[in-house]
Structure formats: C-alpha cells, structure tokens
Design a protein around this motif. Sequence first.
Motif, short mmCIF file in Angstrom:
data_model
loop_
_atom_site.label_atom_id
_atom_site.label_comp_id
_atom_site.label_asym_id
_atom_site.label_seq_id
_atom_site.Cartn_x
_atom_site.Cartn_y
_atom_site.Cartn_z
N MET A 1 0.98 -1.29 -0.02
CA MET A 1 -0.02 -0.07 -0.01
C MET A 1 0.77 1.24 -0.19
SD MET A 1 -3.21 1.17 2.61
CE MET A 1 -3.78 -0.72 2.35
N ALA A 2 0.68 2.29 -0.80
CA ALA A 2 1.29 3.41 -0.96
C ALA A 2 0.95 4.29 0.52
CB ALA A 2 0.92 4.21 -1.98
N LYS A 3 1.76 5.57 0.35
CA LYS A 3 1.62 6.16 1.47
C LYS A 3 0.38 7.17 1.54
CE LYS A 3 3.55 10.31 -0.96
NZ LYS A 3 4.50 11.43 -0.84
N THR A 4 -0.07 7.59 2.52
CA THR A 4 -1.24 8.38 3.02
C THR A 4 -1.38 9.56 1.83
OG1 THR A 4 -1.39 7.94 5.06
CG2 THR A 4 -2.71 9.61 4.55
N PRO A 5 -2.68 9.70 1.18
CA PRO A 5 -2.78 10.52 0.34
C PRO A 5 -2.78 12.02 0.88
CG PRO A 5 -4.66 9.45 0.39
CD PRO A 5 -3.73 8.68 1.18
N ARG A 6 -2.31 13.04 0.31
CA ARG A 6 -2.56 14.56 0.71
C ARG A 6 -4.02 14.85 1.27
NH1 ARG A 6 -0.50 16.93 -4.66
NH2 ARG A 6 -2.79 16.93 -4.82
N MET A 7 -3.99 15.44 2.37
CA MET A 7 -5.21 15.52 3.02
C MET A 7 -5.82 17.02 2.74
SD MET A 7 -7.22 13.34 4.30
CE MET A 7 -6.60 11.84 3.13
N THR A 8 -5.84 17.36 1.35
CA THR A 8 -6.50 18.54 1.02
C THR A 8 -7.86 18.71 1.39
OG1 THR A 8 -7.23 18.14 -1.25
CG2 THR A 8 -4.82 18.70 -0.88
N LEU A 9 -8.28 20.15 1.45
CA LEU A 9 -9.90 20.03 2.03
C LEU A 9 -10.79 19.42 1.11
CD1 LEU A 9 -10.13 23.89 2.95
CD2 LEU A 9 -10.06 21.92 4.50
N GLN A 10 -10.32 19.56 -0.31
CA GLN A 10 -11.06 18.69 -1.09
C GLN A 10 -11.04 17.37 -1.18
OE1 GLN A 10 -8.87 21.22 -2.00
NE2 GLN A 10 -9.93 22.84 -3.26
N THR A 11 -9.95 16.75 -0.73
CA THR A 11 -9.86 15.38 -0.55
C THR A 11 -10.78 15.07 0.49
OG1 THR A 11 -7.60 15.20 -1.40
CG2 THR A 11 -8.32 13.36 0.18
N GLN A 12 -10.77 15.74 1.65
CA GLN A 12 -11.38 15.41 2.88
C GLN A 12 -13.08 15.38 2.43
OE1 GLN A 12 -10.37 17.77 6.41
NE2 GLN A 12 -8.44 18.19 5.32
N VAL A 13 -13.44 16.35 1.58
CA VAL A 13 -14.67 16.44 1.13
C VAL A 13 -15.18 15.14 0.42
CG1 VAL A 13 -16.56 17.59 -0.41
CG2 VAL A 13 -15.05 18.84 1.18
N VAL A 14 -14.40 14.65 -0.46
CA VAL A 14 -14.34 13.71 -1.11
C VAL A 14 -14.75 12.39 -0.37
CG1 VAL A 14 -13.62 11.81 -2.87
CG2 VAL A 14 -13.56 14.28 -3.23
N LEU A 15 -13.62 12.16 0.59
CA LEU A 15 -13.80 10.85 1.92
C LEU A 15 -15.13 11.14 2.42
CD1 LEU A 15 -10.06 11.07 2.71
CD2 LEU A 15 -11.28 9.22 1.32
N ARG A 16 -15.47 12.28 2.94
CA ARG A 16 -16.56 12.47 3.79
C ARG A 16 -17.91 11.95 2.91
NH1 ARG A 16 -14.25 17.28 5.70
NH2 ARG A 16 -13.45 16.91 7.93
N THR A 17 -17.78 12.46 1.68
CA THR A 17 -19.07 12.07 0.74
C THR A 17 -18.94 10.57 0.63
OG1 THR A 17 -18.80 14.33 -0.29
CG2 THR A 17 -19.97 12.22 -1.53
N LEU A 18 -17.98 10.00 0.39
CA LEU A 18 -17.82 8.43 0.08
C LEU A 18 -18.23 7.81 1.56
CD1 LEU A 18 -14.40 8.11 -1.64
CD2 LEU A 18 -16.88 7.31 -2.55
N LEU A 19 -17.80 8.34 2.45
CA LEU A 19 -18.07 7.45 3.87
C LEU A 19 -19.64 7.70 4.31
CD1 LEU A 19 -15.02 8.70 5.98
CD2 LEU A 19 -15.63 6.55 5.37
N GLU A 20 -20.31 8.54 3.37
CA GLU A 20 -21.84 8.59 3.85
C GLU A 20 -22.57 7.07 3.54
OE1 GLU A 20 -23.16 11.88 1.51
OE2 GLU A 20 -22.48 13.31 2.64
N THR A 21 -21.91 6.65 2.58
CA THR A 21 -22.36 5.23 2.20
C THR A 21 -21.19 4.50 1.86
OG1 THR A 21 -22.96 5.82 -0.09
CG2 THR A 21 -24.83 5.74 1.39
N PRO A 22 -20.39 4.04 3.07
CA PRO A 22 -19.07 3.38 2.65
C PRO A 22 -18.92 2.05 2.03
CG PRO A 22 -19.64 3.17 4.87
CD PRO A 22 -20.86 3.78 4.23
N THR A 23 -20.11 1.33 1.81
CA THR A 23 -20.19 0.03 0.95
C THR A 23 -20.83 0.45 -0.32
OG1 THR A 23 -22.24 -0.55 2.12
CG2 THR A 23 -20.36 -1.19 3.07
#
Length: 114
Positions: free
Chosen positions: A1-23
């Motif tokens: 597995m690669a290193k942790t991606p940059r946690m820009t504000l946009q990346t955080q928004v995308v992750l939060r959106t994906l985590l709304e329905t994680p499966t």
Amino acid sequence: MAKTPRMTLQTQVVLRTLLETPTKARYGLELSNAAGLPTGTIHPILARLETAGWLESFWEDHGEIEKTDPPRPRRRYYRFTTSGAESARMALAAAYKGGAASARLRPATDGLGS
C-alpha cells in the motif's frame, strides 16, 4: 500500500462523501454532484486514493449501458477497499485534529487589517 494521500480540503470532502455510504460503489459524476466539486477536481483525487489502496475501481457492465435510453458512456465506479474506509476515517480524524490545532495557533485579528 502506498503512503497516505494528501489531505487537502477537497480530498476531505470526497472522503466524507464516500463515507456517507461506505459500502456503495459510486461513479465520478455522482460523487462530483454530491460533494459539490467539479469533475476535474474529483477524478485526480479518486486516482490518488486508488493508488494509495483506499479505493478500488471497476467499469460498469456493457449490459447496464444497453438498458439506458439514450445510450451513454460506461461509468467507472469507485468503492472503498477492505481497509480503505477505516484508513479514511483515521486520516480525517487526524486532519481535523491538525486543523483545530493550527486554528488555535493563529493570532487573533482585530478586524482592522493591521
């Protein structure tokens, strides 16, 4: 597995959106609309998250496209890997803590621009 991606504000928004329905597997335009970000911002983030091993992607079956009227291009779907959702949660928590700490370190302004 690669290193942790940059946690820009946009990346955080995308992750939060994906985590709304994680499966749930979601395609780029759907994520773009849900996150309120342009597709030109979403797709590089999705690529970085996939490279990091947090997401996996797959192309829509041709049979699904044949059912649409009018026909449309195939969609590429993204979903969390087995450990990806937990990695995303931990990274968001760390980003939140880091953001809260840096906000406390900023000097107070009096609003006069001095």
